[in-house]
Design a protein around this motif. Sequence first.
Motif, PDB file in Angstrom:
ATOM      1  N   VAL A   1      -6.355  -2.532  -6.820  1.00 13.48           N
ATOM      2  CA  VAL A   1      -5.805  -1.324  -7.148  1.00 13.48           C
ATOM      3  C   VAL A   1      -4.696  -0.974  -6.256  1.00 13.48           C
ATOM      4  N   LEU A   2      -4.813  -1.421  -4.992  1.00 17.24           N
ATOM      5  CA  LEU A   2      -3.735  -1.000  -3.985  1.00 17.24           C
ATOM      6  C   LEU A   2      -2.561  -1.836  -4.198  1.00 17.24           C
ATOM      7  N   LYS A   3      -2.774  -3.204  -4.623  1.00 17.01           N
ATOM      8  CA  LYS A   3      -1.878  -4.105  -4.903  1.00 17.01           C
ATOM      9  C   LYS A   3      -1.024  -3.555  -6.218  1.00 17.01           C
ATOM     10  N   LYS A   4      -1.522  -3.259  -7.135  1.00 15.39           N
ATOM     11  CA  LYS A   4      -1.002  -2.796  -8.229  1.00 15.39           C
ATOM     12  C   LYS A   4      -0.147  -1.603  -8.120  1.00 15.39           C
ATOM     13  N   ALA A   5      -0.779  -0.298  -7.581  1.00 13.47           N
ATOM     14  CA  ALA A   5      -0.020   0.694  -7.263  1.00 13.47           C
ATOM     15  C   ALA A   5       1.110   0.590  -6.315  1.00 13.47           C
ATOM     16  N   HIS A   6       0.680  -0.353  -5.199  1.00 14.42           N
ATOM     17  CA  HIS A   6       1.916  -0.486  -4.299  1.00 14.42           C
ATOM     18  C   HIS A   6       3.264  -1.376  -5.171  1.00 14.42           C
TER      19      HIS A   6
ATOM     20  N   SER B   1       6.420  -1.596   3.256  1.00 16.14           N
ATOM     21  CA  SER B   1       5.767  -2.835   2.867  1.00 16.14           C
ATOM     22  C   SER B   1       4.268  -2.951   3.234  1.00 16.14           C
ATOM     23  N   LEU B   2       3.570  -3.675   2.628  1.00 13.75           N
ATOM     24  CA  LEU B   2       2.124  -3.880   2.979  1.00 13.75           C
ATOM     25  C   LEU B   2       1.708  -3.671   4.185  1.00 13.75           C
ATOM     26  N   ASN B   3       2.895  -4.513   5.099  1.00 14.56           N
ATOM     27  CA  ASN B   3       2.592  -4.630   6.536  1.00 14.56           C
ATOM     28  C   ASN B   3       2.744  -3.509   7.438  1.00 14.56           C
ATOM     29  N   ASN B   4       3.196  -2.596   6.930  1.00 19.84           N
ATOM     30  CA  ASN B   4       3.547  -1.079   7.359  1.00 19.84           C
ATOM     31  C   ASN B   4       2.314  -0.258   7.251  1.00 19.84           C
ATOM     32  N   ILE B   5       1.354  -0.527   6.482  1.00 17.97           N
ATOM     33  CA  ILE B   5       0.096   0.293   6.323  1.00 17.97           C
ATOM     34  C   ILE B   5      -0.830   0.172   7.672  1.00 17.97           C
ATOM     35  N   VAL B   6      -1.250   1.428   7.916  1.00 20.37           N
ATOM     36  CA  VAL B   6      -2.089   1.386   9.205  1.00 20.37           C
ATOM     37  C   VAL B   6      -3.504   1.882   8.854  1.00 20.37           C
ATOM     38  N   LYS B   7      -3.807   2.440   7.673  1.00 19.05           N
ATOM     39  CA  LYS B   7      -5.042   2.691   7.425  1.00 19.05           C
ATOM     40  C   LYS B   7      -5.060   3.009   5.692  1.00 19.05           C
ATOM     41  N   VAL B   8      -6.257   2.739   5.229  1.00 17.66           N
ATOM     42  CA  VAL B   8      -6.612   2.953   3.898  1.00 17.66           C
ATOM     43  C   VAL B   8      -7.970   3.448   3.618  1.00 17.66           C
ATOM     44  N   GLU B   9      -8.204   4.647   3.041  1.00 20.68           N
ATOM     45  CA  GLU B   9      -9.600   4.842   2.994  1.00 20.68           C
ATOM     46  C   GLU B   9      -9.833   5.223   1.508  1.00 20.68           C
ATOM     47  N   PHE B  10     -11.058   5.173   0.760  1.00 26.98           N
ATOM     48  CA  PHE B  10     -11.229   5.410  -0.467  1.00 26.98           C
ATOM     49  C   PHE B  10     -11.575   6.940  -0.586  1.00 26.98           C
ATOM     50  N   ASN B  11     -10.847   7.846  -1.441  1.00 26.88           N
ATOM     51  CA  ASN B  11     -11.128   9.191  -1.716  1.00 26.88           C
ATOM     52  C   ASN B  11     -11.901   9.262  -2.954  1.00 26.88           C
ATOM     53  N   LYS B  12     -13.272   9.390  -2.809  1.00 26.52           N
ATOM     54  CA  LYS B  12     -14.247   9.402  -3.903  1.00 26.52           C
ATOM     55  C   LYS B  12     -13.943  10.573  -4.712  1.00 26.52           C
ATOM     56  N   ALA B  13     -13.382  12.084  -4.186  1.00 28.70           N
ATOM     57  CA  ALA B  13     -13.173  12.905  -5.152  1.00 28.70           C
ATOM     58  C   ALA B  13     -12.084  12.714  -6.134  1.00 28.70           C
ATOM     59  N   ASP B  14     -10.927  12.056  -5.683  1.00 32.96           N
ATOM     60  CA  ASP B  14      -9.896  11.635  -6.669  1.00 32.96           C
ATOM     61  C   ASP B  14      -9.829  10.138  -7.454  1.00 32.96           C
ATOM     62  N   ASN B  15     -10.948   9.331  -6.895  1.00 29.76           N
ATOM     63  CA  ASN B  15     -11.049   8.204  -7.436  1.00 29.76           C
ATOM     64  C   ASN B  15      -9.826   7.104  -6.932  1.00 29.76           C
ATOM     65  N   CYS B  16      -9.177   7.417  -5.747  1.00 22.45           N
ATOM     66  CA  CYS B  16      -7.845   6.739  -5.427  1.00 22.45           C
ATOM     67  C   CYS B  16      -8.050   6.261  -3.774  1.00 22.45           C
ATOM     68  N   LEU B  17      -7.246   5.672  -3.606  1.00 24.97           N
ATOM     69  CA  LEU B  17      -7.084   4.940  -2.110  1.00 24.97           C
ATOM     70  C   LEU B  17      -6.124   5.876  -1.330  1.00 24.97           C
ATOM     71  N   ASN B  18      -6.411   6.499  -0.326  1.00 27.55           N
ATOM     72  CA  ASN B  18      -5.339   7.149   0.587  1.00 27.55           C
ATOM     73  C   ASN B  18      -4.950   6.106   1.507  1.00 27.55           C
ATOM     74  N   VAL B  19      -3.358   5.815   1.230  1.00 27.67           N
ATOM     75  CA  VAL B  19      -2.851   4.517   2.116  1.00 27.67           C
ATOM     76  C   VAL B  19      -1.792   5.422   2.827  1.00 27.67           C
ATOM     77  N   HIS B  20      -2.242   5.176   4.122  1.00 24.26           N
ATOM     78  CA  HIS B  20      -1.280   5.706   5.331  1.00 24.26           C
ATOM     79  C   HIS B  20      -0.448   4.533   5.879  1.00 24.26           C
ATOM     80  N   TYR B  21       0.836   5.081   6.097  1.00 23.48           N
ATOM     81  CA  TYR B  21       1.892   4.173   6.662  1.00 23.48           C
ATOM     82  C   TYR B  21       2.192   4.464   7.994  1.00 23.48           C
ATOM     83  N   ASP B  22       2.790   3.607   8.755  1.00 23.94           N
ATOM     84  CA  ASP B  22       3.243   3.724  10.393  1.00 23.94           C
ATOM     85  C   ASP B  22       4.139   4.857  10.627  1.00 23.94           C
ATOM     86  N   ASP B  23       4.705   5.407   9.639  1.00 29.89           N
ATOM     87  CA  ASP B  23       5.578   6.384   9.689  1.00 29.89           C
ATOM     88  C   ASP B  23       5.116   7.811   9.545  1.00 29.89           C
TER      89      ASP B  23
END
Length: 74
Positions: free
Chosen positions: A18-23, A39-61
């Motif tokens: 899912v992350l690779k496709k959306a990214h 870029s993928l290298n700038n991701i600092v945290k990923v968590e699954f958001n059950k309520a939205d059935n999505c990944l919350n993808v946090h970047y270093d900025d």
Amino acid sequence: MESKLPVLKQLTDNEYRVLKKAHAKHNGSLGAAEREKYSLNNIVKVEFNKADNCLNVHYDDGNWWHYCPNGSWY
């Protein structure tokens, strides 16, 4: 499956797909400077958001997006 970056190791194989496709779609919509910034290298945290059935993808900025199974992001 390819080797995952350390920050992505906790993701299941499905979550990683899912992350690779959306990214890929998200990154493809950005200009060159923004692509480098998110870029993928700038991701600092990923968590699954059950309520939205999505990944919350946090970047270093400090920015983050929801990455969804259908490849969309918001």
